[in-house]
Scaffold this motif. Sequence first.
Motif, mmCIF file in Angstrom:
data_model
loop_
_atom_site.group_PDB
_atom_site.id
_atom_site.type_symbol
_atom_site.label_atom_id
_atom_site.label_comp_id
_atom_site.label_asym_id
_atom_site.label_seq_id
_atom_site.Cartn_x
_atom_site.Cartn_y
_atom_site.Cartn_z
ATOM 1 N N ARG A 18 46.247 -6.226 -36.832
ATOM 2 C CA ARG A 18 45.490 -4.973 -36.745
ATOM 3 C C ARG A 18 44.955 -4.843 -35.329
ATOM 4 N N HIS A 19 44.361 -3.705 -35.031
ATOM 5 C CA HIS A 19 43.806 -3.458 -33.703
ATOM 6 C C HIS A 19 42.377 -2.943 -33.825
ATOM 7 N N THR A 20 41.540 -3.350 -32.895
ATOM 8 C CA THR A 20 40.170 -2.835 -32.834
ATOM 9 C C THR A 20 40.224 -1.383 -32.366
ATOM 10 N N PRO A 21 39.110 -0.642 -32.484
ATOM 11 C CA PRO A 21 39.095 0.730 -31.964
ATOM 12 C C PRO A 21 39.449 0.796 -30.469
ATOM 13 N N ALA A 22 39.200 -0.300 -29.746
ATOM 14 C CA ALA A 22 39.544 -0.332 -28.315
ATOM 15 C C ALA A 22 40.999 -0.728 -28.083
ATOM 16 N N GLY A 23 41.757 -0.978 -29.165
ATOM 17 C CA GLY A 23 43.168 -1.295 -29.044
ATOM 18 C C GLY A 23 43.482 -2.773 -28.873
ATOM 19 N N VAL A 24 42.500 -3.651 -29.080
ATOM 20 C CA VAL A 24 42.712 -5.088 -28.931
ATOM 21 C C VAL A 24 43.323 -5.644 -30.216
ATOM 22 N N PRO A 25 44.452 -6.381 -30.123
ATOM 23 C CA PRO A 25 45.071 -6.945 -31.320
ATOM 24 C C PRO A 25 44.205 -8.048 -31.945
ATOM 25 N N VAL A 26 44.150 -8.066 -33.285
ATOM 26 C CA VAL A 26 43.388 -9.066 -34.036
ATOM 27 C C VAL A 26 44.263 -9.564 -35.181
ATOM 28 N N LEU A 27 44.322 -10.892 -35.334
ATOM 29 C CA LEU A 27 45.115 -11.483 -36.400
ATOM 30 C C LEU A 27 44.235 -12.450 -37.180
ATOM 31 N N ASP A 28 44.006 -12.152 -38.457
ATOM 32 C CA ASP A 28 43.250 -13.048 -39.334
ATOM 33 C C ASP A 28 44.230 -14.016 -39.973
ATOM 34 N N VAL A 29 43.900 -15.315 -39.929
ATOM 35 C CA VAL A 29 44.765 -16.354 -40.476
ATOM 36 C C VAL A 29 43.926 -17.327 -41.307
ATOM 37 N N VAL A 30 44.612 -18.128 -42.101
ATOM 38 C CA VAL A 30 43.973 -19.237 -42.807
ATOM 39 C C VAL A 30 44.696 -20.505 -42.372
ATOM 40 N N LEU A 31 43.934 -21.456 -41.847
ATOM 41 C CA LEU A 31 44.484 -22.744 -41.445
ATOM 42 C C LEU A 31 44.341 -23.719 -42.601
ATOM 43 N N GLN A 32 45.374 -24.507 -42.840
ATOM 44 C CA GLN A 32 45.332 -25.516 -43.908
ATOM 45 C C GLN A 32 45.502 -26.893 -43.256
#
Length: 98
Positions: A18-32
């Motif tokens: 996804r991207h913030t309103p400022a256009g910065v990419p964001v990736l939510d992950v789960v580490l195992q």
Amino acid sequence: MDNQFTLTACLHKIDVLRHTPAGVPVLDVVLQHNSWQEENGLRCQIKFELPAKIIGQNAQAWQHRQGEIVTVSGFLAQKSQRIFRPVLRIQHITEYKG
């Protein structure tokens, strides 16, 4: 105060980029993570999952690498202004070479 965290883990779950309103990419992950550690002279098996977030160019580079073993470093932060559970904010991520 120090807040530095390093971990070797599997990229177990990866959300949609996804991207913030400022256009910065964001990736939510789960580490195992799964390892054997020594505590007070006894070996114990450690297993846990940790939510994490990758922001910026690394987010795009890692969005399709689910299942890969990585070494990450960063800092712990609260999930949001209202949710105080910790999330690892990944600043550096590399493929684990064993």
